[in-house]
Design an enzyme around this catalytic site. Structure first.
Site, mmCIF file in Angstrom:
data_model
loop_
_atom_site.group_PDB
_atom_site.id
_atom_site.type_symbol
_atom_site.label_atom_id
_atom_site.label_comp_id
_atom_site.label_asym_id
_atom_site.label_seq_id
_atom_site.Cartn_x
_atom_site.Cartn_y
_atom_site.Cartn_z
ATOM 1 N N ARG A 116 40.639 -13.421 -101.701
ATOM 2 C CA ARG A 116 39.705 -12.950 -102.731
ATOM 3 C C ARG A 116 38.664 -11.973 -102.175
ATOM 4 N NH1 ARG A 116 38.647 -18.212 -101.503
ATOM 5 N NH2 ARG A 116 36.548 -18.738 -100.734
ATOM 6 N N TYR A 117 38.587 -11.877 -100.839
ATOM 7 C CA TYR A 117 37.581 -11.016 -100.226
ATOM 8 C C TYR A 117 38.143 -9.703 -99.684
ATOM 9 C CZ TYR A 117 34.722 -15.249 -100.288
ATOM 10 O OH TYR A 117 34.040 -16.362 -100.673
ATOM 11 N N ILE A 118 39.436 -9.562 -99.597
ATOM 12 C CA ILE A 118 40.027 -8.367 -99.010
ATOM 13 C C ILE A 118 40.873 -7.632 -100.044
ATOM 14 C CG2 ILE A 118 39.990 -9.172 -96.631
ATOM 15 C CD1 ILE A 118 42.862 -10.042 -96.908
#
Length: 837
Positions: A116-118
């Site tokens: 979800r962060y990349i």
């Protein structure tokens, strides 16, 4: 009951039959659908599905990896974890996927951030080489809801660029990554019918020895090293890691080797950030050269990798070579380019046909049929078709279809000007030019494919140069670099030797991988590996570390044969069978050794032999000279010393070496001194030293220790050192842009220390150096028809000066200047001129 169970088991549909079928189905599925890549596009199914999902989502912007995983799950039935891992793996290879965020680091082993962060998107390169819906073969996805590609139309040897690693049921594959630019160059060479070679290249850098690569086929092996540099005399620095090894694993292996006593280091510090940096501080008195060799021998600083190129071809696993993979990929690329050209040609022909119809439709005013009052629409279409009949010959097709007419009637009817007709004529000419070009490309398909690859290299090759240096590694003799990490003890009376006999006599420190040679009073020799406790035989008289193929260590021995005679012999021990007993005296149990010495350089002493007082010999004492005895094999009987009983044998006079000096060679490939006749012969050495002059302007005096490392690529001159000789050197002076000459005498005596003898500037470089008494330098200057040649007698041009002096100007710098020493100097001239014609 038993009969019924047996009948069930024997039935093809019983337990055994079902197990057999299920296992084969499972094995086939794992091989074909999970572990082994396809030869057509170089992808495993999960990778192919990820790329297809990303293409569906592609709008030029980055997408959250979590969303990409969700999209790919429509095609891949094995969950988000396998998709996420495969996506990160492809992203880290920096070829098909542009990444944003923390994607981890293959060097340190750090994991990527949560999905979800990349973010990720397809690279421009991927969009160009991997996708074309018109040439893609499609199949239903696992749930039948969507179509997915059987293979992507990959126009690049991706499998060799990415590499592959997979373990299936009873089968595995390991294809090593190769360099992007070299793969394209190899494809071009193959298309041109020329030979090519492929060798692995790794993102982690380092060095690789491909001597046994075997073109990537089963049975081959490569060695990969990190580059270890000497920071100073007390520290080493590592700035990369071998492929497949992380920084943490490398540091752990070094620490374990130190704890096990394989190497001796003071401190290990890891400073890795953007770049790998591991500093090793050496223990006092430890050689940096030996430590570097030991790091390669005992740690993960050097690892071996065995390639095993297995791919799926025709729904079957197949073992191939790297060259075969490249040829297959290049042939597939050429076929795909041909299909694309054929499709483009068909589209251009359709466009030409319709544009020609449109021109006739308006130019011949056939469109007026639409304005006439026909009873039905069908009659309108028939009338238009009849109106085209006189112009069929102008078309390349024999007939006009109903679809062509309907398409024309859909165009809005307006007043037609001459300019409109001219525009249509221009369009037709443009289309005809395109058709001619496509036909030309089809006829010259190989040249078209070469141009395609050259374009790829031009657009995407920048920054993808080779990172791993190809180098032939020298063979490290483990025994020579092993640190003495254990103590050896002996119980002479009972005949035991080992590291566990701590209550007995201490001998010396040794390595736990050493071999030990032992001699007994009985005349028995035995070589054993260092261990806790080993029985040799009673009355041990000599113990030492055994050096295989040592032709200099000479053993002098006087022994009684057990009957009536005493013999003397000199011998070497070069090769043996470990743990085997060798009888050096006589099979007689009463035989015994009177005198024994081991001499590192073949020394031959003088001994005093005292005979038994009861014997009938006239002289009861005699001197024996070992130098008069020839060195023979260990199994030789020796020469008779006396037939009378011997009371004692004692040393009278220490011996001198009876061997010639040691011949030394310099291996220019590995930068090693050796005695195996490899490289340049330096001469016969006893206590002599070696002079080395480096291109960076340093000179060094060193000894003949074989374990030292010499920077072979920087060596300008290496020879036996004679302190009386004058060194003549010519170097490039970057400050004054000239060649400077200086003649000087070596005045320093410190060993293994570099001394800078030219002006200090990183760009300054020694061109040539010699110790000839009357050096004559041949110089060539100019190019083409303007070449001038001459010979310079440097002893007459410049005087001998101190080693710190700058030197005198020789001539102005020019890139065209070439220098070399004249091997056959002529008679002296009092006034030598520059560049004599």
């Amino acid at each position: 009951m038993a009969d019924s169970i047996e009948q069930i088991n024997s039935n093809e549909n019983g337990v055994q039959g079902q197990y057999k079928n299920w296992f084969l189905d499972y094995a086939s599925y794992v091989i074909l659908e999970r572990a082994v890549p396809a030869v057509e596009d170089g992808l495993k199914p999960v990778q192919r599905r990820i790329l297809h999902a990303m293409k569906e989502m592609d709008d030029g912007r980055f997408n959250k990896v979590a969303n990409i995983i969700g999209q790919a799950m429509q095609y891949h039935p094995h969950g988000d974890a396998s998709i996420g891992d495969a996506l990160v793996n492809m992203g880290q290879k920096d070829l098909l996927i542009d990444t944003q965020g923390n994607w981890g680091d293959i060097r340190t082993g750090d994991d990527a951030a949560a999905p979800r962060y990349i973010e990720a998107r397809l690279s421009k390169f991927a969009l160009e080489v991997a996708f074309n819906a018109k040439t893609t073969e499609w199949q239903l996805s696992y749930d039948g809801r969507k179509n997915e590609p059987v293979t992507l139309p990959m126009k690049f040897p991706l499998l060799l660029a990415h590499g592959a690693d997979g373990i299936a049921v009873g089968l595995s594959t390991k294809i090593l990554p190769h360099n992007f630019c070299e793969l394209i160059d190899a494809s071009i060479k193959y298309l041109k019918g020329r030979k090519f070679e492929l060798y692995p290249d790794f993102q982690t850098g380092g060095q690789v020895d491909v001597s046994n690569y075997n073109d990537g086929k089963r049975g081959g092996k490569i060695k990969v090293r990190c580059l270890i540099e000497e920071l100073d005399k007390k520290s080493l620095i590592i700035r990369d890691v071998p492929f497949g090894v992380t920084v943490a694993q490398l540091c752990e292996s070094i620490t374990k080797a130190n704890d096990a006593g394989k190497i001796k280091i003071k401190k290990l510090t890891e400073y890795t950030g953007k770049n790998v940096e591991i500093q090793i501080d050496l223990a006092p008195g430890i050689s940096s050269d030996i430590t570097i060799d030991a790091l390669y021998a005992f740690t993960d600083c050097e690892v071996s990798i065995s390639p095993n190129a297995c791919i799926i071809e025709g729904q079957k696993p197949k073992f191939v070579t790297a060259s075969e993979l490249l040829k297959t990929s290049t042939d597939l690329t050429k076929n795909l380019l041909q299909r694309e050209l054929q499709i483009k040609l068909s589209e251009l022909e359709d466009k030409w046909h319709y544009t020609s119809l449109e021109k006739i439709f308006f130019e011949e005013k056939i469109y007026q049929e639409l304005e006439k009052k026909h009873e039905t629409w069908e009659k309108v279409l028939v009338a238009i078709e009849e109106a085209f009949s006189p112009f069929i010959k102008k078309l390349k097709r024999k007939a006009i279809t109903r679809e062509d007419i309907l398409k024309l009637t859909e165009k809005p009817v307006r007043r037609i000007y001459r300019l409109d007709i001219d525009e249509l004529n221009e369009q037709i000419k443009g289309i005809e030019a395109d058709i001619a070009q496509v036909n030309y490309d089809l006829e010259h398909l190989v040249e078209f494919a070469i141009a395609y690859y050259e374009n790829l290299l031009k657009k995407y090759g920048k920054g993808k140069e080779r990172k791993t240096e190809i180098k032939v590694f020298d063979t490290i003799k483990v025994q020579q670099v092993a640190i003495a990490n254990t103590k050896l003890y002996v119980n002479r009376d009972e005949g035991f030797v080992g590291t566990g006999l701590k209550k007995d006599e201490y001998l010396f420190d040794c390595s736990d991988i050493d071999d030990i040679i032992v001699f007994t009073k009985r005349g028995v020799m035995k070589v054993v590996k260092v261990g806790d406790k080993a029985f040799i035989g009673k009355d041990i008289i000599y113990v030492a570390i055994f050096k295989k193929n040592d032709e200099r260590t000479t053993y002098n021995m006087i022994y009684f044969d057990g009957k009536e005679k005493t013999y003397a012999k000199r011998f070497n021990v070069t090769g043996i069978t470990r743990d085997k007993e060798y009888i050096l005296s006589n099979e007689n149990e009463k035989s015994k050794v009177h005198y024994f010495t081991a001499n590192a350089n073949g020394e031959a002493e003088v001994v005093k032999i005292t005979l038994s007082p009861n014997c009938t010999a006239r002289n009861k004492e005699l001197d024996y000279y070992f130098e008069e005895l020839e060195i023979k094999g260990r199994s030789s009987q020796g020469n008779i010393v006396t037939k009378y009983p011997v009371k004692s044998v004692k040393l009278k006079e220490a011996g001198r070496s009876t061997l010639a000096g040691r011949k030394i060679w310099f291996d220019t490939q590995f930068g090693r001194l050796n005695t195996e006749e490899k490289g340049k012969y330096l001469g016969m050495f006893e206590d002599d030293k070696i002079l080395i002059i480096y291109s960076d302007g340093n000179y060094e005096i060193t000894d003949t220790e074989l374990t030292q490392r010499i920077e072979a690529d920087k060596v300008v001159l290496i020879e036996k050192f004679n302190p009386e000789k004058i060194v003549t050197a010519v170097y490039y002076d970057a400050d004054k842009v000239q060649f400077t000459v200086k003649r000087f005498k070596i005045e320093t005596s410190t060993l293994k220390t570099k001394f800078l003898f030219i002006k200090e500037n990183e760009k300054n470089k020694v061109e040539v150096a010699t110790t000839d008494d009357e050096p004559i330098l041949s110089v060539q200057q100019g190019t083409g028809t303007q070449i001038r040649k001459g010979k310079l007698k440097l002893a007459k041009i410049t005087e001998v000066m101190g080693w710190k002096a700058v030197g005198a100007k020789l001539l102005d710098y020019s890139k065209s200047v070439k220098m070399e020493w004249d091997e056959k100097p002529k008679e002296e001239n009092n006034q030598p001129e520059l560049f004599e014609e």
